[in-house]
Structure formats: C-alpha cells, structure tokens
Motif scaffolding. Structure first.
Motif, PDB file in Angstrom:
ATOM      1  N   ILE A 190       0.901  -1.348   0.011  1.00  0.00           N
ATOM      2  CA  ILE A 190       0.036   0.083   0.242  1.00  0.00           C
ATOM      3  C   ILE A 190       0.991   1.360  -0.020  1.00  0.00           C
ATOM      4  CG2 ILE A 190      -1.720   1.007   1.321  1.00  0.00           C
ATOM      5  CD1 ILE A 190      -2.393  -1.513   3.094  1.00  0.00           C
ATOM      6  N   HIS A 191       0.934   1.838  -1.149  1.00  0.00           N
ATOM      7  CA  HIS A 191       1.704   2.858  -1.461  1.00  0.00           C
ATOM      8  C   HIS A 191       1.502   4.139   0.157  1.00  0.00           C
ATOM      9  CE1 HIS A 191       2.358   1.916  -5.904  1.00  0.00           C
ATOM     10  NE2 HIS A 191       2.741   0.843  -5.429  1.00  0.00           N
ATOM     11  N   ASN A 192       3.058   4.668   0.348  1.00  0.00           N
ATOM     12  CA  ASN A 192       2.279   5.688   1.557  1.00  0.00           C
ATOM     13  C   ASN A 192       1.817   5.130   3.170  1.00  0.00           C
ATOM     14  OD1 ASN A 192       4.052   7.647  -0.360  1.00  0.00           O
ATOM     15  ND2 ASN A 192       1.507   8.021  -1.114  1.00  0.00           N
ATOM     16  N   TYR A 193       1.855   3.984   2.963  1.00  0.00           N
ATOM     17  CA  TYR A 193       1.264   3.132   3.756  1.00  0.00           C
ATOM     18  C   TYR A 193       2.179   3.659   4.747  1.00  0.00           C
ATOM     19  CZ  TYR A 193      -1.317  -0.167   6.613  1.00  0.00           C
ATOM     20  OH  TYR A 193      -2.380  -0.727   7.991  1.00  0.00           O
ATOM     21  N   PRO A 194       1.139   4.444   7.419  1.00  0.00           N
ATOM     22  CA  PRO A 194       1.881   4.257   7.580  1.00  0.00           C
ATOM     23  C   PRO A 194       2.801   3.889   8.002  1.00  0.00           C
ATOM     24  CG  PRO A 194      -0.248   5.026   8.518  1.00  0.00           C
ATOM     25  CD  PRO A 194       0.181   4.695   6.812  1.00  0.00           C
ATOM     26  N   ASP A 195       3.788   3.679   9.106  1.00  0.00           N
ATOM     27  CA  ASP A 195       4.892   2.947   9.361  1.00  0.00           C
ATOM     28  C   ASP A 195       4.261   3.127  11.431  1.00  0.00           C
ATOM     29  OD1 ASP A 195       6.400   2.587   7.334  1.00  0.00           O
ATOM     30  OD2 ASP A 195       8.358   3.509   8.483  1.00  0.00           O
ATOM     31  N   ALA A 196       3.382   3.648  11.513  1.00  0.00           N
ATOM     32  CA  ALA A 196       2.435   3.959  12.635  1.00  0.00           C
ATOM     33  C   ALA A 196       1.253   2.543  12.756  1.00  0.00           C
ATOM     34  CB  ALA A 196       1.447   5.309  12.957  1.00  0.00           C
ATOM     35  N   ASN A 197       1.199   2.324  12.113  1.00  0.00           N
ATOM     36  CA  ASN A 197       0.499   0.916  11.524  1.00  0.00           C
ATOM     37  C   ASN A 197       0.669  -0.183  11.740  1.00  0.00           C
ATOM     38  OD1 ASN A 197      -1.965   2.899  11.848  1.00  0.00           O
ATOM     39  ND2 ASN A 197      -1.844   3.022   8.806  1.00  0.00           N
ATOM     40  N   LEU A 198       1.751  -0.533  11.494  1.00  0.00           N
ATOM     41  CA  LEU A 198       2.813  -1.490  11.510  1.00  0.00           C
ATOM     42  C   LEU A 198       2.763  -2.102  12.431  1.00  0.00           C
ATOM     43  CD1 LEU A 198       5.566  -0.977   8.557  1.00  0.00           C
ATOM     44  CD2 LEU A 198       3.113  -1.384   7.953  1.00  0.00           C
ATOM     45  N   PRO A 199       3.479  -3.048  12.565  1.00  0.00           N
ATOM     46  CA  PRO A 199       3.246  -4.453  11.928  1.00  0.00           C
ATOM     47  C   PRO A 199       1.904  -4.647  11.239  1.00  0.00           C
ATOM     48  CG  PRO A 199       3.309  -5.287  13.976  1.00  0.00           C
ATOM     49  CD  PRO A 199       3.151  -4.210  14.106  1.00  0.00           C
ATOM     50  N   THR A 200       1.202  -5.384  10.434  1.00  0.00           N
ATOM     51  CA  THR A 200      -0.349  -4.699   9.842  1.00  0.00           C
ATOM     52  C   THR A 200      -1.010  -6.812   9.439  1.00  0.00           C
ATOM     53  OG1 THR A 200      -1.221  -2.759   9.414  1.00  0.00           O
ATOM     54  CG2 THR A 200      -2.282  -4.446   8.372  1.00  0.00           C
ATOM     55  N   LEU A 201      -1.675  -6.652   9.889  1.00  0.00           N
ATOM     56  CA  LEU A 201      -1.834  -8.552   9.333  1.00  0.00           C
ATOM     57  C   LEU A 201      -2.680  -8.582   8.867  1.00  0.00           C
ATOM     58  CD1 LEU A 201      -0.473 -11.641   9.347  1.00  0.00           C
ATOM     59  CD2 LEU A 201      -1.893 -11.676  11.810  1.00  0.00           C
ATOM     60  N   LEU A 202      -2.964  -8.700   7.389  1.00  0.00           N
ATOM     61  CA  LEU A 202      -3.564  -9.339   6.584  1.00  0.00           C
ATOM     62  C   LEU A 202      -4.718 -10.545   6.289  1.00  0.00           C
ATOM     63  CD1 LEU A 202      -3.719  -6.300   3.887  1.00  0.00           C
ATOM     64  CD2 LEU A 202      -4.873  -6.565   5.673  1.00  0.00           C
ATOM     65  N   VAL A 203      -5.802 -11.525   6.824  1.00  0.00           N
ATOM     66  CA  VAL A 203      -5.650 -12.607   6.301  1.00  0.00           C
ATOM     67  C   VAL A 203      -7.011 -12.474   5.532  1.00  0.00           C
ATOM     68  CG1 VAL A 203      -6.840 -14.708   7.610  1.00  0.00           C
ATOM     69  CG2 VAL A 203      -5.800 -12.858   8.993  1.00  0.00           C
ATOM     70  N   TYR A 204      -6.853 -13.625   4.675  1.00  0.00           N
ATOM     71  CA  TYR A 204      -7.216 -13.482   3.069  1.00  0.00           C
ATOM     72  C   TYR A 204      -8.426 -15.236   2.972  1.00  0.00           C
ATOM     73  CZ  TYR A 204      -5.970  -9.603   1.049  1.00  0.00           C
ATOM     74  OH  TYR A 204      -5.868  -7.806   0.285  1.00  0.00           O
ATOM     75  N   GLY A 205      -9.038 -15.405   3.126  1.00  0.00           N
ATOM     76  CA  GLY A 205      -9.539 -16.935   2.847  1.00  0.00           C
ATOM     77  C   GLY A 205     -11.051 -16.389   2.035  1.00  0.00           C
ATOM     78  N   LYS A 206     -11.398 -17.697   1.001  1.00  0.00           N
ATOM     79  CA  LYS A 206     -11.906 -17.485   0.293  1.00  0.00           C
ATOM     80  C   LYS A 206     -12.523 -16.754  -0.482  1.00  0.00           C
ATOM     81  CE  LYS A 206     -14.965 -20.439   3.464  1.00  0.00           C
ATOM     82  NZ  LYS A 206     -16.390 -21.011   4.376  1.00  0.00           N
ATOM     83  N   GLY A 207     -11.352 -16.026  -0.860  1.00  0.00           N
ATOM     84  CA  GLY A 207     -11.616 -14.390  -2.025  1.00  0.00           C
ATOM     85  C   GLY A 207     -11.384 -13.763  -1.857  1.00  0.00           C
ATOM     86  N   ASP A 208     -11.218 -13.402  -0.314  1.00  0.00           N
ATOM     87  CA  ASP A 208     -11.564 -11.857   0.285  1.00  0.00           C
ATOM     88  C   ASP A 208     -11.032 -12.080   1.036  1.00  0.00           C
ATOM     89  OD1 ASP A 208     -13.167  -9.453   0.675  1.00  0.00           O
ATOM     90  OD2 ASP A 208     -14.848 -10.559   0.633  1.00  0.00           O
ATOM     91  N   MET A 209     -11.282 -11.082   1.836  1.00  0.00           N
ATOM     92  CA  MET A 209     -10.056 -10.430   2.983  1.00  0.00           C
ATOM     93  C   MET A 209     -11.302 -10.625   4.153  1.00  0.00           C
ATOM     94  SD  MET A 209      -8.905  -7.620   4.929  1.00  0.00           S
ATOM     95  CE  MET A 209      -7.739  -6.614   3.122  1.00  0.00           C
ATOM     96  N   ARG A 210     -10.637 -11.859   5.219  1.00  0.00           N
ATOM     97  CA  ARG A 210     -11.303 -12.351   6.355  1.00  0.00           C
ATOM     98  C   ARG A 210     -11.421 -11.626   8.310  1.00  0.00           C
ATOM     99  NH1 ARG A 210     -16.017 -14.045   3.878  1.00  0.00           N
ATOM    100  NH2 ARG A 210     -15.301 -14.898   1.866  1.00  0.00           N
ATOM    101  N   GLY A 211      -9.819 -10.709   7.942  1.00  0.00           N
ATOM    102  CA  GLY A 211      -9.798 -10.158   8.862  1.00  0.00           C
ATOM    103  C   GLY A 211      -8.737  -9.467   8.798  1.00  0.00           C
ATOM    104  N   GLN A 212      -7.682  -8.554   9.889  1.00  0.00           N
ATOM    105  CA  GLN A 212      -7.035  -7.235   9.288  1.00  0.00           C
ATOM    106  C   GLN A 212      -6.854  -6.951  11.691  1.00  0.00           C
ATOM    107  OE1 GLN A 212      -7.557  -3.743   6.580  1.00  0.00           O
ATOM    108  NE2 GLN A 212      -7.221  -2.326   8.133  1.00  0.00           N
TER     109      GLN A 212
END
Length: 235
Positions: free
Chosen positions: A150-172
C-alpha cells in the motif's frame, strides 16, 4: 392367543393382514449375521492401523484386504501432503500480490504481514509467523514491505496482518497494541488466526526446538531478543 405361534388360525390371520407375516430366522441367517459382525469389527481394527503396522500383519491377514487398507492409507497421506504444501514465511513483492494473495486465497487461507525491518514489533511478528508457517502447513504465510503493498502506508500502523480466505479479506490486525506490543506472545497471534478459521488446530505439527521445549516456550525469549536488538540499535 400367541401371535408368534405357528398355528393354522394364525396363518389365516396373517393371510388377511390381521397379524404381521412371520419372519423365520434360520441357522444360516444367524451364521451370516455373526460373520458380518465379525468382518465389521475386523474392518474397524484395521482402519486404526498405520502402514507399518499393516506391513507387520502381512503374514496373518488376507493379502487382498491388507492391500486395500494400505492403498487407503497412502491415499490419505497423499491428500494430507497436498494440503500441507507450504511450511515457510515467504517474502513477496508488489507484482506478486495479485497472484500470490488475491487469486490464491480462493483455494486456501493466507496470512499477509505488512512490515518494515526497522520496526521491532515487525521483527517479532515475522518470527512468530515463521514458526506458525511450519506448524500449519496448509495455510499460506507471506510477508511484504508495507509501502510495496500500500503506497504511503504509515509506519504507525505496523505491523499489519491481513488474513484472506475464500477469495476475500477475512480479518485485519493493525499493530500489536491489543496483545501488549512487544510483550505479544506467539499464542496471541495463533489465537487470532484460529478465531478467523485461518488455521486448523487438528493439522498442527510439532515444532522441534534445540532444547526440546515446545514452540510456545520460545515466546518470552523472542520478545526479550527484540528488546536486546533495540538496545543495540540505539545504545
């Protein structure tokens, strides 16, 4: 009147549907039923054996029966291996994202870590995800530098864990504040993924350690090592 008696009167009543037809059980019927029950019991016993145990029984059991269960076991093992096709935390780049995450998530669960090496919490998360990837090999674990994802994603939001399943994002999961920042344990991340259904506890593999301890035993040391690394950087 005994309806089970074999009398002429009862035969007349059965003929007119007043009494149910008499079912006669022969000695052959009893024998066949006993054989069937014994075979079912033997099948249940054989189903619990692994391939090595089946090999040991080769001289005692019918070859055809043993071969059937051996092939069944091998098919089950192949199916399990097809599921457990990952096993490590892999770094991807921006051009890979659509193929490795968006499209691949239609067939499997994927955990994506947005990170920067300069952030201690990201280093901690990478350590935990590397171990979880070895333990849950049917789930895909990848990491990508945050600003590549994600361009310009702020370091203040790190770490970020995105979880995908069944073709879509299921958790963040944004930051580790809910788990105590650098005091986060691996079981916290594991529990989060388990709650989403991204990992299957029944497929968890043991993670061997040099000292013979369990994987959870290393949580505290991992956190302390990050503190040491941080102290070296700014000391």
């Amino acid at each position: 009147m005994n309806p089970d008696e074999d009398t002429e009167w009862n035969d007349i009543l059965r003929k007119h549907g007043i009494l149910p037809k008499q079912v006669k059980i022969t000695q052959n019927d009893i024998y066949d039923q006993a054989v069937e029950m014994a075979q079912e019991e033997e099948n249940r016993r054989l189903e619990k054996l692994d391939i090595d145990e089946l090999d040991e029984l080769e001289d005692e059991e019918d070859d055809q029966i043993l071969e059937h269960y051996r092939q069944q076991r091998m098919a089950e093992m192949r199916a399990q291996l097809e599921k457990e096709k990952f096993g490590e935390l892999v770094q991807i780049s921006e051009p890979d994202y659509k193929r490795e995450v968006t499209e691949a998530s239609k067939d499997t669960w994927i955990a994506v870590h947005l990170f920067r090496d300069s952030i201690p919490e990201c280093k901690l998360m990478n350590r935990y995800l590397s171990e979880l990837a070895q333990e849950y090999r049917s789930t895909k674990f990848v990491k990508i530098i945050s600003v590549e994802c994600i361009h310009n994603y702020p370091d203040a939001n790190l770490p970020t864990l995105l979880v995908y399943g069944k073709g879509d994002m299921r958790g963040q999961l944004v930051r580790l504040d809910r788990f105590g920042g650098l005091r986060t344990k691996k079981k916290d991340v594991e529990g989060y993924l388990k709650g989403l259904g991204a990992i299957d506890p029944s497929q968890k593999r043991a993670l061997p350690n040099a000292d013979g301890g369990s994987s959870d035993d290393s949580d505290g040391e991992d956190s302390r090592q990050v503190y040491v690394d941080l102290g070296k950087r700014f000391g």
